[in-house]
Write a protein that holds these residues in place. Structure first.
Motif, PDB file in Angstrom:
ATOM      1  N   SER A  27       2.852   5.930  -3.403  1.00  0.00           N
ATOM      2  CA  SER A  27       3.870   6.640  -4.183  1.00  0.00           C
ATOM      3  C   SER A  27       3.526   6.628  -5.667  1.00  0.00           C
ATOM      4  CB  SER A  27       5.228   5.990  -3.934  1.00  0.00           C
ATOM      5  OG  SER A  27       6.216   6.536  -4.780  1.00  0.00           O
ATOM      6  N   THR A  28       3.032   5.470  -6.144  1.00  0.00           N
ATOM      7  CA  THR A  28       2.676   5.347  -7.565  1.00  0.00           C
ATOM      8  C   THR A  28       1.515   6.265  -7.924  1.00  0.00           C
ATOM      9  OG1 THR A  28       3.439   3.046  -7.633  1.00  0.00           O
ATOM     10  CG2 THR A  28       1.875   3.724  -9.330  1.00  0.00           C
ATOM     11  N   ILE A  29       0.498   6.302  -7.075  1.00  0.00           N
ATOM     12  CA  ILE A  29      -0.661   7.159  -7.343  1.00  0.00           C
ATOM     13  C   ILE A  29      -0.257   8.637  -7.367  1.00  0.00           C
ATOM     14  CG2 ILE A  29      -2.863   7.964  -6.402  1.00  0.00           C
ATOM     15  CD1 ILE A  29      -3.052   5.267  -7.718  1.00  0.00           C
ATOM     16  N   GLN A  57      -2.542  -5.033 -10.005  1.00  0.00           N
ATOM     17  CA  GLN A  57      -2.898  -3.656 -10.354  1.00  0.00           C
ATOM     18  C   GLN A  57      -1.723  -2.706 -10.147  1.00  0.00           C
ATOM     19  OE1 GLN A  57      -6.231  -3.473  -7.737  1.00  0.00           O
ATOM     20  NE2 GLN A  57      -7.582  -4.568  -9.173  1.00  0.00           N
ATOM     21  N   LEU A  58      -0.950  -2.951  -9.100  1.00  0.00           N
ATOM     22  CA  LEU A  58       0.244  -2.137  -8.869  1.00  0.00           C
ATOM     23  C   LEU A  58       1.254  -2.323 -10.000  1.00  0.00           C
ATOM     24  CD1 LEU A  58       1.785  -0.209  -7.011  1.00  0.00           C
ATOM     25  CD2 LEU A  58       2.571  -2.204  -5.704  1.00  0.00           C
ATOM     26  N   ALA A  59       1.409  -3.557 -10.458  1.00  0.00           N
ATOM     27  CA  ALA A  59       2.334  -3.836 -11.562  1.00  0.00           C
ATOM     28  C   ALA A  59       1.878  -3.138 -12.836  1.00  0.00           C
ATOM     29  CB  ALA A  59       2.435  -5.340 -11.789  1.00  0.00           C
ATOM     30  N   ASP A  60       0.544  -3.139 -13.086  1.00  0.00           N
ATOM     31  CA  ASP A  60       0.023  -2.466 -14.281  1.00  0.00           C
ATOM     32  C   ASP A  60       0.262  -0.961 -14.221  1.00  0.00           C
ATOM     33  OD1 ASP A  60      -0.820  -4.843 -15.335  1.00  0.00           O
ATOM     34  OD2 ASP A  60      -2.925  -4.607 -14.780  1.00  0.00           O
ATOM     35  N   LEU A 105       3.895  -0.217 -14.818  1.00  0.00           N
ATOM     36  CA  LEU A 105       4.190  -0.369 -16.255  1.00  0.00           C
ATOM     37  C   LEU A 105       3.731   0.864 -17.019  1.00  0.00           C
ATOM     38  CD1 LEU A 105       5.047  -2.097 -18.709  1.00  0.00           C
ATOM     39  CD2 LEU A 105       2.752  -3.076 -18.697  1.00  0.00           C
ATOM     40  N   LEU A 106       2.560   1.349 -16.689  1.00  0.00           N
ATOM     41  CA  LEU A 106       2.033   2.540 -17.355  1.00  0.00           C
ATOM     42  C   LEU A 106       2.944   3.735 -17.119  1.00  0.00           C
ATOM     43  CD1 LEU A 106      -0.406   3.531 -19.001  1.00  0.00           C
ATOM     44  CD2 LEU A 106      -1.528   4.103 -16.843  1.00  0.00           C
ATOM     45  N   LEU A 107       3.448   3.859 -15.919  1.00  0.00           N
ATOM     46  CA  LEU A 107       4.363   4.965 -15.609  1.00  0.00           C
ATOM     47  C   LEU A 107       5.687   4.828 -16.349  1.00  0.00           C
ATOM     48  CD1 LEU A 107       3.837   5.518 -11.773  1.00  0.00           C
ATOM     49  CD2 LEU A 107       3.539   7.226 -13.575  1.00  0.00           C
ATOM     50  N   ARG A 108       6.248   3.620 -16.335  1.00  0.00           N
ATOM     51  CA  ARG A 108       7.560   3.402 -16.983  1.00  0.00           C
ATOM     52  C   ARG A 108       7.502   3.634 -18.484  1.00  0.00           C
ATOM     53  NH1 ARG A 108       7.562  -1.286 -13.936  1.00  0.00           N
ATOM     54  NH2 ARG A 108       7.368  -2.544 -15.841  1.00  0.00           N
ATOM     55  N   LEU A 125       0.826  -1.205   0.000  1.00  0.00           N
ATOM     56  CA  LEU A 125       0.000   0.000   0.000  1.00  0.00           C
ATOM     57  C   LEU A 125       0.865   1.261   0.000  1.00  0.00           C
ATOM     58  CD1 LEU A 125      -2.670  -1.209   2.590  1.00  0.00           C
ATOM     59  CD2 LEU A 125      -3.065  -0.770   0.159  1.00  0.00           C
ATOM     60  N   THR A 126       1.980   1.213   0.705  1.00  0.00           N
ATOM     61  CA  THR A 126       2.910   2.345   0.698  1.00  0.00           C
ATOM     62  C   THR A 126       3.464   2.584  -0.704  1.00  0.00           C
ATOM     63  OG1 THR A 126       3.529   1.866   2.996  1.00  0.00           O
ATOM     64  CG2 THR A 126       5.027   3.258   1.727  1.00  0.00           C
ATOM     65  N   SER A 127       3.837   1.482  -1.377  1.00  0.00           N
ATOM     66  CA  SER A 127       4.330   1.588  -2.749  1.00  0.00           C
ATOM     67  C   SER A 127       3.248   2.130  -3.670  1.00  0.00           C
ATOM     68  CB  SER A 127       4.797   0.213  -3.228  1.00  0.00           C
ATOM     69  OG  SER A 127       5.223   0.258  -4.574  1.00  0.00           O
TER      70      SER A 127
END
Length: 573
Positions: free
Chosen positions: A57-59, A121-124, A127-130, A52-54
């Motif tokens: 940061s992603t959001i 969902q975090l992996a997706d 990926l979208l960010l990268r 959830l912490t990760s």
């Protein structure tokens, strides 16, 4: 992409996404606190808290991206993410409640499933960010790059395309694959950039029968086939990302359309000898042979091409014989379409030159008769060359050589090829005429090709042509009528004289010397006179002084009776 996908979303479409993001942030903040206060399954919640912490940061990174709200993938990702977070919030409330007395196994299962969804969902989102597509306007990224587009725009387009391929549902995947195929169709050079910028490994994953929609799998097969056949770099990428094994499985069990595309890709991959060896490691030799035996004309053609590539790999060659490739290849020679015949003929030629084991297999399957018969009907010059090479290899057997030598039809065909074929065909036909023990009657039957053989002796290329032509002539000149015919051919005699000239460096002198020696070898006075009148003796004298092999003996034969008369007159005086 469809036209509707190319337009940036309106402000009305952006607002719901912002609301979703706000809800996600609220739920996530609450979860981060409640996950620290749980009293049950503390170990699992510690792991979840790190995820959830990760995610937090992603959001934050997504909301800071200038064009995040324009990406249609988030219309699917964010609602699913909110649903997962709400489910986790409900579970955290239960685990925080000291009076919770629910089923322990059920709670473990619910937590594990929710955790797995969160991971995916975090992996997706990562990926979208990268991919970088959130930093460029949707209208630019999704537009199909025009002919003048730079590598940067094209690279963005490819990365966005593969992001949709990996994150989106079936429809996103289908549209992304449509765009990829259109890109290949519009720009052949794009394959190299796709190999560098795209996730080819994921494209190969889409071939999996167990995890992907049939229409997606079919489009992926089309894309990989186009990629593998495009150029060396793209082909190498498909192989190194593990594409050969899945392609062979499709070739074995796929639909007719999929088999055809897989065969194209396998042929392209195996064109590189460094890749061809792997066919055996995947158990692909039997798959290729079966595709040749029962595949559609297109599948058969490319499967034969792949077998031809594999046949050049010494470590696999024997497996072809053991798996029964020879009778299948010979059948393709008889009944395949023109392109398949050519590749089969090339493969048979490779095998026939590989040793007695394969020559015996080919002869056992009546391969010699099929090759001889095929010579009468071939329209492709390349196929005919392969057939001739095969016959030359098979002729190393005394039994085969006798069959060839005694076939008047075959010998006449060789004579016609010497007169009218291309240089390679002429060389191959001449080498057979020079090698086989042809009867005098058949040598007379092809006497009209001698002028062509003399002409071939003038050509320095291809390597070996002069020697083949000279040896064929020497063989044919064992017949008296042929010697007289050639000696009466003023044009051919003059060519021989020019070739004997020491100043003519384009022709190795041994060969015209051989032919002149053969013409006068029967002792005909008429032949001697014509050669002497043409000026052969002058050049032979010089070549004899230069110690060219055979020149001195030929000069002696040419001078023959004239020297005897001179010596007799000198003795009497």
């Amino acid at each position: 992409m469809h036209p509707a996908d190319l337009q940036p979303p309106s402000s009305a479409a952006v607002a719901p996404l912002q609301i979703l993001l706000n809800l996600i942030n609220e739920t996530l903040s609450s979860l981060l606190l409640s996950s620290l206060a749980v009293r049950s399954f503390v170990g699992r919640w510690q792991v979840l808290h790190a995820k959830l912490t990760s995610l937090h940061s992603t959001i934050s990174e997504i909301s800071d991206s200038p064009h995040w709200a324009e990406n249609p993938l988030l219309h699917t990702l964010l609602p699913n993410l909110l649903s997962t977070l709400q489910r986790l919030k409900a579970l955290s409330d239960q685990c925080t409640d000291s009076s919770f007395s629910g089923g322990k196994l059920l709670m473990q299962s619910d937590l594990d499933m929710a955790s797995a969804s969160l991971c995916n969902q975090l992996a997706d989102l990562d990926l979208l960010l990268r991919s970088g597509v959130l930093h460029q306007s949707n209208a630019i990224v999704l537009s199909h790059p025009g002919p003048g587009s730079g590598k940067e725009d094209l690279g963005f387009f490819i990365r966005d395309l593969f992001t949709r391929l990996q994150i989106g549902g079936v429809e996103f995947k289908k549209k992304a694959l449509e765009s990829l195929l259109q890109l290949f169709a519009d720009d052949e050079k794009s394959a190299s950039l796709v190999a560098r910028e795209g996730n080819v490994a994921y494209l190969i994953y889409l071939l999996d029968f167990n995890h992907n929609h049939p229409s997606v799998r079919e489009q992926a097969a089309f894309a990989i086939s186009a990629l593998a056949a495009a150029n060396d770099e793209a082909r190498k990428c498909v192989f190194e990302e593990g594409g050969l094994g899945p392609l062979l499985r499709i070739l074995e069990t796929g639909s007719t359309v999929l088999k055809e595309k897989a065969a194209i890709a396998v042929e392209a991959i195996t064109a590189d000898p460094e890749n061809a060896w792997a066919v055996s490691a995947y158990g692909g030799v039997s798959v290729l042979i079966e595709a040749c035996r029962s595949g559609s004309p297109a599948t058969q053609t490319h499967a034969v091409g792949a077998i031809r590539n594999v046949a050049n790999v010494e470590d696999i060659k024997m497996t072809l014989g053991e798996e029964g490739a020879v009778p299948v290849l010979l059948q393709v020679l008889v009944s395949g379409i023109s392109a398949a015949q050519e590749k089969a003929a090339s493969c048979v030629a490779v095998l026939a030159s590989s040793g007695e084991y394969f020559r015996a297999l080919i002869i056992q399957e009546r391969g010699l008769q099929r090759l001889m018969h095929l010579m009468q009907d071939i329209s492709s010059s390349d196929t005919l060359e392969h057939v001739l090479r095969s016959i030359i290899s098979l002729s190393s057997s005394d039994h085969t050589a006798r069959i060839l030598s005694s076939s008047t039809i075959f010998i006449i065909q060789l004579g016609e090829l010497i007169k009218r074929g291309n240089l390679i065909q002429q060389q191959l036909a001449a080498s057979l005429v020079g090698y086989l023990s042809i009867s005098d009657g058949n040598k007379r039957a092809i006497g009209s090709c001698m002028g062509s053989l003399v002409k071939l002796m003038e050509s320095p290329k291809p390597v070996g042509l002069q020697e083949s032509a000279a040896q064929a002539l020497v063989s044919m000149l064992t017949v008296r009528s042929n010697r007289k015919e050639l000696a009466r051919d003023e044009k051919s005699v003059m060519k021989l004289v020019q070739m004997l000239d020491p100043r003519n460096e384009a022709v190795a002198k041994t060969f015209p010397v051989m032919v002149v020696a053969a013409i006068i070898g029967g002792g005909s006075q008429g032949c001697r006179k014509r050669l002497l009148a043409a000026g052969v003796s002058t050049h032979l004298q010089r070549l004899s002084e230069m110690e060219v092999a055979g020149a001195k003996k030929a000069l002696q034969r040419l001078a023959g009776n004239r020297l005897k008369t001179i010596f007799s007159r000198t003795w009497r005086e």
